[in-house]
Design a protein around this motif. Structure first.
Motif, PDB file in Angstrom:
ATOM      1  N   UNK A  68      41.997  23.463  45.696  1.00  0.00           N
ATOM      2  CA  UNK A  68      43.322  23.814  45.187  1.00  0.00           C
ATOM      3  C   UNK A  68      44.347  23.713  46.318  1.00  0.00           C
ATOM      4  N   UNK A  69      45.526  23.196  45.996  1.00  0.00           N
ATOM      5  CA  UNK A  69      46.593  23.126  47.007  1.00  0.00           C
ATOM      6  C   UNK A  69      47.835  23.895  46.569  1.00  0.00           C
ATOM      7  N   UNK A  70      47.652  24.858  45.652  1.00  0.00           N
ATOM      8  CA  UNK A  70      48.755  25.746  45.279  1.00  0.00           C
ATOM      9  C   UNK A  70      48.177  27.065  44.777  1.00  0.00           C
ATOM     10  N   UNK A  71      49.051  28.067  44.701  1.00  0.00           N
ATOM     11  CA  UNK A  71      48.658  29.397  44.246  1.00  0.00           C
ATOM     12  C   UNK A  71      48.867  29.481  42.744  1.00  0.00           C
ATOM     13  N   UNK A  72      47.796  29.781  42.022  1.00  0.00           N
ATOM     14  CA  UNK A  72      47.906  29.859  40.576  1.00  0.00           C
ATOM     15  C   UNK A  72      46.585  30.188  39.931  1.00  0.00           C
ATOM     16  N   UNK A  73      46.461  29.849  38.652  1.00  0.00           N
ATOM     17  CA  UNK A  73      45.276  30.156  37.860  1.00  0.00           C
ATOM     18  C   UNK A  73      44.569  28.864  37.498  1.00  0.00           C
ATOM     19  N   UNK A  74      43.260  28.832  37.736  1.00  0.00           N
ATOM     20  CA  UNK A  74      42.461  27.651  37.454  1.00  0.00           C
ATOM     21  C   UNK A  74      42.223  27.534  35.955  1.00  0.00           C
ATOM     22  N   UNK A  75      42.478  26.346  35.412  1.00  0.00           N
ATOM     23  CA  UNK A  75      42.263  26.074  34.002  1.00  0.00           C
ATOM     24  C   UNK A  75      41.419  24.826  33.861  1.00  0.00           C
ATOM     25  N   UNK A  76      40.566  24.816  32.840  1.00  0.00           N
ATOM     26  CA  UNK A  76      39.710  23.664  32.566  1.00  0.00           C
ATOM     27  C   UNK A  76      39.882  23.251  31.115  1.00  0.00           C
ATOM     28  N   UNK A  77      40.248  21.993  30.916  1.00  0.00           N
ATOM     29  CA  UNK A  77      40.361  21.405  29.585  1.00  0.00           C
ATOM     30  C   UNK A  77      39.415  20.216  29.548  1.00  0.00           C
ATOM     31  N   UNK A  78      38.257  20.397  28.904  1.00  0.00           N
ATOM     32  CA  UNK A  78      37.179  19.401  28.928  1.00  0.00           C
ATOM     33  C   UNK A  78      36.796  19.117  30.383  1.00  0.00           C
ATOM     34  N   UNK A  79      37.039  17.889  30.836  1.00  0.00           N
ATOM     35  CA  UNK A  79      36.699  17.546  32.224  1.00  0.00           C
ATOM     36  C   UNK A  79      37.907  17.607  33.158  1.00  0.00           C
ATOM     37  N   UNK A  80      39.045  18.042  32.632  1.00  0.00           N
ATOM     38  CA  UNK A  80      40.257  18.107  33.440  1.00  0.00           C
ATOM     39  C   UNK A  80      40.387  19.487  34.081  1.00  0.00           C
ATOM     40  N   UNK A  81      40.578  19.509  35.401  1.00  0.00           N
ATOM     41  CA  UNK A  81      40.790  20.746  36.141  1.00  0.00           C
ATOM     42  C   UNK A  81      42.214  20.763  36.666  1.00  0.00           C
ATOM     43  N   UNK A  82      42.881  21.878  36.477  1.00  0.00           N
ATOM     44  CA  UNK A  82      44.251  22.010  36.973  1.00  0.00           C
ATOM     45  C   UNK A  82      44.501  23.456  37.376  1.00  0.00           C
ATOM     46  N   UNK A  83      45.492  23.649  38.256  1.00  0.00           N
ATOM     47  CA  UNK A  83      45.900  24.977  38.694  1.00  0.00           C
ATOM     48  C   UNK A  83      47.326  25.184  38.222  1.00  0.00           C
ATOM     49  N   UNK A  84      47.510  26.150  37.324  1.00  0.00           N
ATOM     50  CA  UNK A  84      48.849  26.432  36.799  1.00  0.00           C
ATOM     51  C   UNK A  84      49.547  27.416  37.735  1.00  0.00           C
ATOM     52  N   UNK A  85      50.657  27.024  38.323  1.00  0.00           N
ATOM     53  CA  UNK A  85      51.352  27.933  39.253  1.00  0.00           C
ATOM     54  C   UNK A  85      51.920  29.139  38.531  1.00  0.00           C
ATOM     55  N   UNK A  86      51.913  30.290  39.214  1.00  0.00           N
ATOM     56  CA  UNK A  86      52.457  31.511  38.629  1.00  0.00           C
ATOM     57  C   UNK A  86      53.973  31.555  38.703  1.00  0.00           C
TER      58      UNK A  86
END
Length: 315
Positions: A68-86
């Motif tokens: 991760x390169x930002x502060x946020x919450x980890x989310x997984x949609x199928x095989x997609x990983x993303x970090x949603x910033x707060x």
């Protein structure tokens, strides 16, 4: 003071279970756990590079590992990983009520800082002339623009149009918009300000002809100030209805009490509701808190407990 986890302040007695019940946490559908938070540099354990996971926003490969390169919450949609910033920047939309500060008086328009990626433009044709006179703007009107709004003035306005990559166009063609003074400006994250039917509130009168004005702007700026009980307009600084005389001690303490209550709501990541803000500020008097004591951890626990009770009652 409480501990800080990726922008969410957990005060003494404010457990993770209580934070889960706040409106900001409910949008994550129960994913608000200690393992879901990611800070810059944290590796995503359990997601190997050979598992064909796709990198989304906030995720990158570092030395063969998903990081991760930002502060946020980890989310997984199928095989997609993303970090949603707060914390995100304000994205203006047509009809949003905003508060901005004049940064420059240019030819035919004012430039305002509205806490967005780009500045906002308030054109001379989008404001009411003194006396609400309806006519074409002339060169003399441009010369007198600083008599309407000068540099560093605080203005409430509405978004007229917003386009990607272009400055936001504002207007103040309403009596409720205009110059703001004699009060406190509070800056919070825009995620705590929801779109509501009314963004301007008047609290009960404190002294003779003065009431408290509460402006809830979508760009995360909240103004709490004194307002004279007159027909206020946005046509000039002297005609806005703002109190021109010095505020009494009683009124200043009342403004501080409401402002500190808003700050407590922001610290606890609670959505800003003017009616509940006023109710909590009144309760602080019953509980025996001075305005400066409202920011204490004791009052934060009482507010969070009361807020959860209100949500359970369905109000």
């Amino acid at each position: 003071m409480g501990s800080v986890k990726c922008g969410i302040v957990v005060g003494d007695g404010a457990t993770l279970e209580m934070i889960r019940k706040t409106p900001l946490a409910k949008q994550y559908s129960g994913r608000l756990t200690s393992s879901s938070f990611r800070a810059p540099g944290d590796t995503l354990d359990g997601f190997g590079s050979g598992d064909n996971f796709l990198r989304g926003h906030g995720v990158q490969f570092v030395q063969g590992r998903l990081t991760s390169h930002m502060c946020g919450i980890l989310e997984q949609v199928d095989r997609l990983l993303r970090v949603r910033p707060l914390h995100i920047r304000f994205a203006p939309a047509t009809g949003d009520v905003v508060i901005g500060r004049v940064t420059d008086v240019a030819k035919g328009h004012w430039k305002l800082d509205i806490s967005s990626r780009l500045s906002g433009n308030l054109h001379l044709s989008s404001v009411d002339l003194p006396g609400r006179e309806q006519r074409r703007r002339t060169a003399m009107d441009e010369m007198n623009m600083r008599n309407l709004y000068g540099q560093n003035d605080l203005i409430s306005a509405e978004v007229q149009s917003s386009q990607l990559g272009a400055p936001t166009v504002l207007h103040t063609r309403n009596l409720k918009y205009g110059c703001l003074s004699q009060g406190q400006l509070i800056s919070i994250t825009p995620a705590l300000v929801k779109r509501v039917h009314q963004h301007f509130y008047r609290f009960p009168q404190v002294t003779g002809g003065t009431t408290v004005e509460f402006v809830l702007a979508r760009n995360g700026l909240i103004f709490v100030g004194a307002r004279a009980v007159v027909n206020a307009g946005n046509i000039a600084k002297s005609d806005t209805g703002c109190c021109s005389s010095a505020l009494s001690r009683l009124l200043r303490e009342y403004l501080c009490r409401i402002s500190n209550t808003v700050r407590v709501f922001a610290l606890l990541s609670l959505s800003i509701n003017p009616h509940i803000i006023w109710e909590m500020s009144e309760m602080s008097v019953d509980w025996g808190f001075e305005p400066k004591e409202i920011l204490s951890s004791t009052f934060q626990k009482l507010v969070l407990t009361k807020y959860v009770e209100i949500n359970y009652e369905g109000i």
